[in-house]
Design a protein around this motif. Structure first.
Motif, PDB file in Angstrom:
ATOM      1  N   ALA A 279       0.339  -4.441  -4.315  1.00 21.29           N
ATOM      2  CA  ALA A 279      -0.552  -4.383  -3.158  1.00 21.29           C
ATOM      3  C   ALA A 279      -1.809  -3.609  -3.530  1.00 21.29           C
ATOM      4  O   ALA A 279      -1.784  -2.738  -4.412  1.00 21.29           O
ATOM      5  CB  ALA A 279       0.160  -3.703  -1.994  1.00 21.29           C
ATOM      6  N   GLU A 280      -2.908  -3.921  -2.874  1.00 23.46           N
ATOM      7  CA  GLU A 280      -4.175  -3.249  -3.153  1.00 23.46           C
ATOM      8  C   GLU A 280      -4.032  -1.742  -2.902  1.00 23.46           C
ATOM      9  O   GLU A 280      -3.529  -1.310  -1.865  1.00 23.46           O
ATOM     10  CB  GLU A 280      -5.280  -3.813  -2.256  1.00 23.46           C
ATOM     11  N   GLY A 281      -4.453  -0.961  -3.900  1.00 29.29           N
ATOM     12  CA  GLY A 281      -4.389   0.493  -3.773  1.00 29.29           C
ATOM     13  C   GLY A 281      -3.020   1.082  -4.068  1.00 29.29           C
ATOM     14  O   GLY A 281      -2.828   2.295  -3.979  1.00 29.29           O
ATOM     15  N   GLU A 282      -2.045   0.234  -4.434  1.00 25.74           N
ATOM     16  CA  GLU A 282      -0.698   0.724  -4.724  1.00 25.74           C
ATOM     17  C   GLU A 282      -0.720   1.568  -5.998  1.00 25.74           C
ATOM     18  O   GLU A 282      -1.281   1.167  -7.021  1.00 25.74           O
ATOM     19  CB  GLU A 282       0.255  -0.462  -4.885  1.00 25.74           C
ATOM     20  N   GLU A 283      -0.093   2.721  -5.952  1.00 30.05           N
ATOM     21  CA  GLU A 283      -0.161   3.667  -7.067  1.00 30.05           C
ATOM     22  C   GLU A 283       0.896   3.350  -8.125  1.00 30.05           C
ATOM     23  O   GLU A 283       2.098   3.252  -7.824  1.00 30.05           O
ATOM     24  CB  GLU A 283       0.037   5.101  -6.566  1.00 30.05           C
ATOM     25  N   LEU A 284       0.422   3.204  -9.351  1.00 33.39           N
ATOM     26  CA  LEU A 284       1.322   3.047 -10.491  1.00 33.39           C
ATOM     27  C   LEU A 284       1.360   4.360 -11.244  1.00 33.39           C
ATOM     28  O   LEU A 284       0.318   4.907 -11.616  1.00 33.39           O
ATOM     29  CB  LEU A 284       0.830   1.946 -11.428  1.00 33.39           C
ATOM     30  N   LYS A 285       2.530   4.881 -11.481  1.00 30.39           N
ATOM     31  CA  LYS A 285       2.647   6.105 -12.270  1.00 30.39           C
ATOM     32  C   LYS A 285       4.002   6.144 -12.964  1.00 30.39           C
ATOM     33  O   LYS A 285       4.920   5.391 -12.606  1.00 30.39           O
ATOM     34  CB  LYS A 285       2.451   7.342 -11.397  1.00 30.39           C
ATOM     35  N   MET A 286       4.114   7.010 -13.958  1.00 32.16           N
ATOM     36  CA  MET A 286       5.378   7.161 -14.667  1.00 32.16           C
ATOM     37  C   MET A 286       6.372   7.872 -13.754  1.00 32.16           C
ATOM     38  O   MET A 286       6.119   8.972 -13.271  1.00 32.16           O
ATOM     39  CB  MET A 286       5.174   7.959 -15.960  1.00 32.16           C
ATOM     40  N   ARG A 287       7.503   7.205 -13.522  1.00 35.58           N
ATOM     41  CA  ARG A 287       8.530   7.756 -12.635  1.00 35.58           C
ATOM     42  C   ARG A 287       9.851   7.822 -13.399  1.00 35.58           C
ATOM     43  O   ARG A 287      10.180   6.921 -14.176  1.00 35.58           O
ATOM     44  CB  ARG A 287       8.673   6.901 -11.379  1.00 35.58           C
ATOM     45  N   GLU A 288      10.632   8.862 -13.148  1.00 33.90           N
ATOM     46  CA  GLU A 288      11.897   9.080 -13.850  1.00 33.90           C
ATOM     47  C   GLU A 288      13.018   8.358 -13.112  1.00 33.90           C
ATOM     48  O   GLU A 288      13.550   8.838 -12.114  1.00 33.90           O
ATOM     49  CB  GLU A 288      12.193  10.574 -13.959  1.00 33.90           C
ATOM     50  N   VAL A 289      13.381   7.183 -13.601  1.00 31.55           N
ATOM     51  CA  VAL A 289      14.375   6.340 -12.939  1.00 31.55           C
ATOM     52  C   VAL A 289      15.778   6.922 -13.095  1.00 31.55           C
ATOM     53  O   VAL A 289      16.541   7.029 -12.142  1.00 31.55           O
ATOM     54  CB  VAL A 289      14.325   4.904 -13.485  1.00 31.55           C
ATOM     55  N   THR A 290      16.117   7.277 -14.317  1.00 32.57           N
ATOM     56  CA  THR A 290      17.354   8.009 -14.603  1.00 32.57           C
ATOM     57  C   THR A 290      16.952   9.198 -15.471  1.00 32.57           C
ATOM     58  O   THR A 290      15.844   9.215 -16.021  1.00 32.57           O
ATOM     59  CB  THR A 290      18.388   7.125 -15.336  1.00 32.57           C
ATOM     60  N   GLY A 292      15.557  11.425 -17.988  1.00 35.00           N
ATOM     61  CA  GLY A 292      14.923  11.202 -19.279  1.00 35.00           C
ATOM     62  C   GLY A 292      14.386   9.804 -19.498  1.00 35.00           C
ATOM     63  O   GLY A 292      13.835   9.512 -20.560  1.00 35.00           O
ATOM     64  N   HIS A 293      14.540   8.906 -18.511  1.00 35.80           N
ATOM     65  CA  HIS A 293      14.079   7.517 -18.658  1.00 35.80           C
ATOM     66  C   HIS A 293      12.926   7.288 -17.680  1.00 35.80           C
ATOM     67  O   HIS A 293      13.131   7.150 -16.470  1.00 35.80           O
ATOM     68  CB  HIS A 293      15.224   6.551 -18.377  1.00 35.80           C
ATOM     69  N   PHE A 294      11.703   7.225 -18.230  1.00 38.02           N
ATOM     70  CA  PHE A 294      10.496   7.115 -17.423  1.00 38.02           C
ATOM     71  C   PHE A 294       9.917   5.704 -17.532  1.00 38.02           C
ATOM     72  O   PHE A 294       9.878   5.119 -18.624  1.00 38.02           O
ATOM     73  CB  PHE A 294       9.435   8.120 -17.897  1.00 38.02           C
ATOM     74  N   VAL A 295       9.427   5.179 -16.404  1.00 35.70           N
ATOM     75  CA  VAL A 295       8.860   3.834 -16.367  1.00 35.70           C
ATOM     76  C   VAL A 295       7.589   3.855 -15.528  1.00 35.70           C
ATOM     77  O   VAL A 295       7.537   4.502 -14.474  1.00 35.70           O
ATOM     78  CB  VAL A 295       9.850   2.810 -15.762  1.00 35.70           C
ATOM     79  N   LEU A 296       6.560   3.159 -15.995  1.00 37.31           N
ATOM     80  CA  LEU A 296       5.338   2.991 -15.214  1.00 37.31           C
ATOM     81  C   LEU A 296       5.598   1.919 -14.158  1.00 37.31           C
ATOM     82  O   LEU A 296       5.817   0.753 -14.488  1.00 37.31           O
ATOM     83  CB  LEU A 296       4.182   2.563 -16.120  1.00 37.31           C
ATOM     84  N   CYS A 297       5.574   2.327 -12.886  1.00 36.25           N
ATOM     85  CA  CYS A 297       5.929   1.380 -11.831  1.00 36.25           C
ATOM     86  C   CYS A 297       5.400   1.853 -10.483  1.00 36.25           C
ATOM     87  O   CYS A 297       4.943   2.993 -10.336  1.00 36.25           O
ATOM     88  CB  CYS A 297       7.450   1.204 -11.759  1.00 36.25           C
TER      89      CYS A 297
END
Length: 314
Positions: A279-290, A292-297
Motif C-alpha cells: 500500500a502507498e506509504g506502507e513502511e518496509l523495515k527489518m523485523r525479527e520474525v523469529t 535472530g531471523h530478520f526480514v525486510l517486510c
C-alpha cells in the motif's frame, strides 16, 4: 554473549546525487558483526554487496549512516593516528588477484607495504623474516618473495593478497568475492585457508560472494542483499532451512545440485518485487520474525511470517 565488533547503522551510499540520476547503491542498511564470526553477504551482481564492503572500510565515503568499529565511527576518525589505527585493524582481500597486485613490485615489497607504513619491523632483516613467515602461513615458500606477480597462478596470487592483508595483524578482514576469479578446484583451497587463519588468529570476516554454496560453508550468519537493501539476515543453517523473503527463496532455488535427475525436475522460483503489492506509504523495515531471523517486510507480511513460523513449530 559474543562481543560486538562492528555496527553498521543506516548506512547509505548514493551515486549521482542529483535526484534525477541518483543511484542508491547502498540504501539504509543496518547489521552487526560479532568478534570471531564470519558474516556472509550475498546477492546478485550489482546488488551493492561489494560497495557495502568498500564503504565500511572507507574506500568510499558514506552518504549517510555510521560504521562503528568497537564503538568508534570509522568515517569520523579524529586524526591521522586514528585513521592509521583503523587501517591496520581493518583489511581487505580483493576479488581480482591479477589486478590487485602491482606488477612492478616484487612479492616481498607487496606484502611488506603495510609493515613499512605502520613501522612494524625494526630492521630490514626483521622485515624479511616477517614476509617469509607470512608466505609460509598462506601455503607458499620464502623463495617466492623475490618474484613478481606475473610468475604466479591465480590461486597463488590470491594467497599473496591474503598474506598482504595479514601483514599488519588485523582483527577484521573484508573478503570481497575472493574466490570468484579462481578455478573451482582452487576455490575450496582458498576458503579452507581462510577458515584455518580464522581459527589460528581469532579473525573476524565479512565474506562477500554470490556463490551461496560456498557462503553456507564458511559463514556463521548470512545477509541477503537486493538492489541496495538488506532483505534477510539469519544464521547460515536457518537461512537454508527456512528462507522467508521471496528473493532469498529465489536465490536458493537456483543453486545447482550434482544429481541429473534432481536437476531435470528442479523448479526455479522467479522473484518479482511487484508481487508484493504494498500500500502507498506502507513502511518496509527489518523485523525479527523469529529470534535472530530478520526480514525486510511490511507489518502485514511480518504478521503472516510469524504465524507461519508458529504453525511450523506446532
Amino acid at each position: 554473549m559474543a562481543e560486538k565488533l562492528l555496527e553498521i547503522k543506516n548506512l547509505k551510499l548514493y551515486f549521482n546525487k542529483d535526484k534525477k540520476n541518483e543511484v542508491k547503491a547502498v540504501d539504509d542498511i543496518s547489521f552487526d558483526i560479532y568478534k570471531g564470526e564470519t558474516l556472509g553477504l550475498v546477492g546478485e551482481s550489482g546488488c551493492g554487496k561489494s560497495t557495502t564492503g568498500r564503504t565500511i572500510i572507507r574506500l568510499y565515503d558514506a552518504t549517510a549512516g555510521e560504521v562503528l568499529y568497537k564503538g568508534e565511527d570509522v568515517h569520523k576518525a579524529k586524526n591521522k593516528a586514528k585513521t592509521l589505527e583503523f587501517n591496520r585493524t581493518m583489511q581487505m582481500i580483493f576479488q581480482d588477484p591479477y589486478a590487485s597486485l602491482n606488477p612492478r613490485m616484487k612479492v616481498i615489497d607487496i606484502i611488506a607495504e603495510g609493515i613499512d607504513l605502520h613501522g612494524l619491523a625494526k630492521s630490514s632483516k626483521e622485515r624479511t623474516d616477517m614476509v617469509h613467515k607470512l608466505l609460509e602461513t598462506v601455503g607458499l615458500n620464502r623463495d617466492h618473495a623475490g618474484r613478481y606477480p606475473h610468475e604466479f597462478s591465480g590461486g597463488q596470487r590470491q594467497r599473496i593478497g591474503i598474506a598482504r592483508a595479514l601483514a599488519v595483524n588485523p582483527e577484521f578482514i573484508i573478503a570481497d568475492e575472493p574466490i570468484s576469479a579462481l578455478d573451482v578446484s582452487i576455490q575450496a583451497q582458498v576458503v579452507n585457508l581462510l577458515k584455518k587463519l580464522q581459527r589460528e588468529n581469532g579473525l573476524t570476516f565479512l565474506f562477500i560472494a554470490h556463490d551461496l554454496s560456498m557462503v553456507k560453508y564458511i559463514s556463521d550468519r548470512i545477509g541477503v542483499m537486493y538492489f541496495g537493501r538488506l532483505v534477510e539476515l539469519t544464521t547460515s543453517e536457518e537461512l537454508y532451512k527456512n528462507p522467508l523473503h521471496p528473493y532469498t527463496k529465489s536465490l536458493l532455488s537456483s543453486i545447482p545440485f550434482p544429481d541429473p535427475d534432481y536437476e531435470r525436475s528442479r523448479k526455479r522460483i522467479a522473484y518479482n518485487p511487484h508481487d508484493h503489492n504494498y500500500a502507498e506509504g506502507e513502511e518496509l523495515k527489518m523485523r525479527e520474525v523469529t529470534p535472530g531471523h530478520f526480514v525486510l517486510c511490511s507489518e502485514k507480511e511480518f504478521q503472516e511470517m510469524k504465524a507461519q513460523s508458529a504453525n511450523e513449530v506446532l
